[in-house]
Design a protein around this motif. Structure first.
Motif, mmCIF file in Angstrom:
data_model
loop_
_atom_site.group_PDB
_atom_site.id
_atom_site.type_symbol
_atom_site.label_atom_id
_atom_site.label_comp_id
_atom_site.label_asym_id
_atom_site.label_seq_id
_atom_site.Cartn_x
_atom_site.Cartn_y
_atom_site.Cartn_z
ATOM 1 N N PHE A 142 33.908 24.044 53.899
ATOM 2 C CA PHE A 142 33.192 24.941 52.996
ATOM 3 C C PHE A 142 33.204 26.370 53.528
ATOM 4 N N LEU A 143 32.954 26.542 54.823
ATOM 5 C CA LEU A 143 32.964 27.879 55.414
ATOM 6 C C LEU A 143 34.343 28.519 55.312
ATOM 7 N N GLN A 144 35.385 27.740 55.541
ATOM 8 C CA GLN A 144 36.742 28.274 55.441
ATOM 9 C C GLN A 144 37.041 28.760 54.020
ATOM 10 N N ILE A 145 36.696 27.956 53.047
ATOM 11 C CA ILE A 145 36.943 28.341 51.651
ATOM 12 C C ILE A 145 36.109 29.574 51.282
ATOM 13 N N ALA A 146 34.859 29.597 51.700
ATOM 14 C CA ALA A 146 34.002 30.748 51.419
ATOM 15 C C ALA A 146 34.548 32.011 52.076
ATOM 16 N N LEU A 147 35.044 31.893 53.301
ATOM 17 C CA LEU A 147 35.621 33.052 53.992
ATOM 18 C C LEU A 147 36.879 33.560 53.287
ATOM 19 N N ILE A 148 37.696 32.651 52.804
ATOM 20 C CA ILE A 148 38.915 33.059 52.091
ATOM 21 C C ILE A 148 38.562 33.786 50.796
ATOM 22 N N ILE A 149 37.611 33.251 50.051
ATOM 23 C CA ILE A 149 37.196 33.895 48.804
ATOM 24 C C ILE A 149 36.579 35.266 49.087
ATOM 25 N N ALA A 150 35.734 35.342 50.095
ATOM 26 C CA ALA A 150 35.115 36.622 50.461
ATOM 27 C C ALA A 150 36.176 37.624 50.919
ATOM 28 N N ALA A 151 37.151 37.166 51.680
ATOM 29 C CA ALA A 151 38.215 38.048 52.153
ATOM 30 C C ALA A 151 39.043 38.580 50.987
ATOM 31 N N LEU A 152 39.338 37.729 50.023
ATOM 32 C CA LEU A 152 40.098 38.174 48.850
ATOM 33 C C LEU A 152 39.319 39.211 48.048
ATOM 34 N N ALA A 153 38.039 38.969 47.842
ATOM 35 C CA ALA A 153 37.206 39.910 47.092
ATOM 36 C C ALA A 153 37.105 41.245 47.830
ATOM 37 N N PHE A 154 36.912 41.187 49.141
ATOM 38 C CA PHE A 154 36.798 42.407 49.937
ATOM 39 C C PHE A 154 38.123 43.171 49.951
ATOM 40 N N MET A 155 39.227 42.442 50.033
ATOM 41 C CA MET A 155 40.541 43.064 50.026
ATOM 42 C C MET A 155 40.783 43.782 48.691
ATOM 43 N N PHE A 156 40.441 43.143 47.585
ATOM 44 C CA PHE A 156 40.582 43.760 46.271
ATOM 45 C C PHE A 156 39.745 45.038 46.196
ATOM 46 N N TYR A 157 38.517 44.972 46.689
ATOM 47 C CA TYR A 157 37.630 46.136 46.697
ATOM 48 C C TYR A 157 38.227 47.270 47.529
ATOM 49 N N LYS A 158 38.752 46.953 48.716
ATOM 50 C CA LYS A 158 39.319 47.986 49.589
ATOM 51 C C LYS A 158 40.533 48.653 48.960
ATOM 52 N N VAL A 159 41.378 47.880 48.302
ATOM 53 C CA VAL A 159 42.567 48.457 47.669
ATOM 54 C C VAL A 159 42.149 49.377 46.527
ATOM 55 N N GLU A 160 41.232 48.935 45.681
ATOM 56 C CA GLU A 160 40.758 49.771 44.578
ATOM 57 C C GLU A 160 40.123 51.059 45.101
ATOM 58 N N LYS A 161 39.332 50.950 46.167
ATOM 59 C CA LYS A 161 38.685 52.125 46.741
ATOM 60 C C LYS A 161 39.723 53.088 47.321
ATOM 61 N N ALA A 162 40.724 52.558 48.021
ATOM 62 C CA ALA A 162 41.768 53.403 48.589
ATOM 63 C C ALA A 162 42.556 54.136 47.505
ATOM 64 N N ILE A 163 42.799 53.463 46.396
ATOM 65 C CA ILE A 163 43.508 54.102 45.290
ATOM 66 C C ILE A 163 42.675 55.245 44.722
ATOM 67 N N LYS A 164 41.396 55.010 44.539
ATOM 68 C CA LYS A 164 40.531 56.054 43.982
ATOM 69 C C LYS A 164 40.413 57.239 44.927
ATOM 70 N N ILE A 165 40.466 57.004 46.232
ATOM 71 C CA ILE A 165 40.417 58.102 47.201
ATOM 72 C C ILE A 165 41.732 58.874 47.209
ATOM 73 N N ASN A 166 42.847 58.172 47.159
ATOM 74 C CA ASN A 166 44.156 58.827 47.252
ATOM 75 C C ASN A 166 44.643 59.417 45.927
ATOM 76 N N PHE A 167 44.107 58.949 44.810
ATOM 77 C CA PHE A 167 44.479 59.458 43.489
ATOM 78 C C PHE A 167 43.212 59.795 42.710
ATOM 79 N N PRO A 168 42.473 60.829 43.142
ATOM 80 C CA PRO A 168 41.174 61.102 42.511
ATOM 81 C C PRO A 168 41.251 61.675 41.103
ATOM 82 N N THR A 169 42.312 62.367 40.761
ATOM 83 C CA THR A 169 42.359 63.065 39.465
ATOM 84 C C THR A 169 42.995 62.242 38.358
ATOM 85 N N GLU A 170 43.665 61.179 38.690
ATOM 86 C CA GLU A 170 44.366 60.397 37.660
ATOM 87 C C GLU A 170 43.451 59.402 36.998
#
Length: 82
Positions: free
Chosen positions: A54-82
């Motif tokens: 259960f912990l392994q599955i929860a960690l994988i799901i949390a990691a995927l969600a956090f990774m998605f959040y980080k990518v979206e945030k990085a895009i918004k920082i690097n492309f603020p006007t688009e």
């Protein structure tokens, strides 16, 4: 890779798409290494297989969600006007 009705920020232009692909692949490698280390450490703290699984599955799901959040945030920082 232009999309007029895209809900995701990484699909608006080819430049964003290329940035997102490169950034997310780097983040996936880093996340995978962290999960490997955690998967080696967790069994020492818990001997119950179901809880460990259960912990392994929860960690994988949390990691995927956090990774998605980080990518979206990085895009918004690097492309603020688009």
């Amino acid at each position: 890779m232009t999309s007029n009705n895209s809900n995701f920020t990484y699909m608006k232009t080819q430049e964003r798409w290329d940035f997102a692909q490169k950034y997310s692949s780097t983040q996936m490698i880093i996340t995978a290494l962290k999960l490997v280390v955690l998967s080696m450490i967790l069994p020492w703290f818990n001997s119950n297989f179901k809880t460990y699984l259960f912990l392994q599955i929860a960690l994988i799901i949390a990691a995927l969600a956090f990774m998605f959040y980080k990518v979206e945030k990085a895009i918004k920082i690097n492309f603020p006007t688009e």
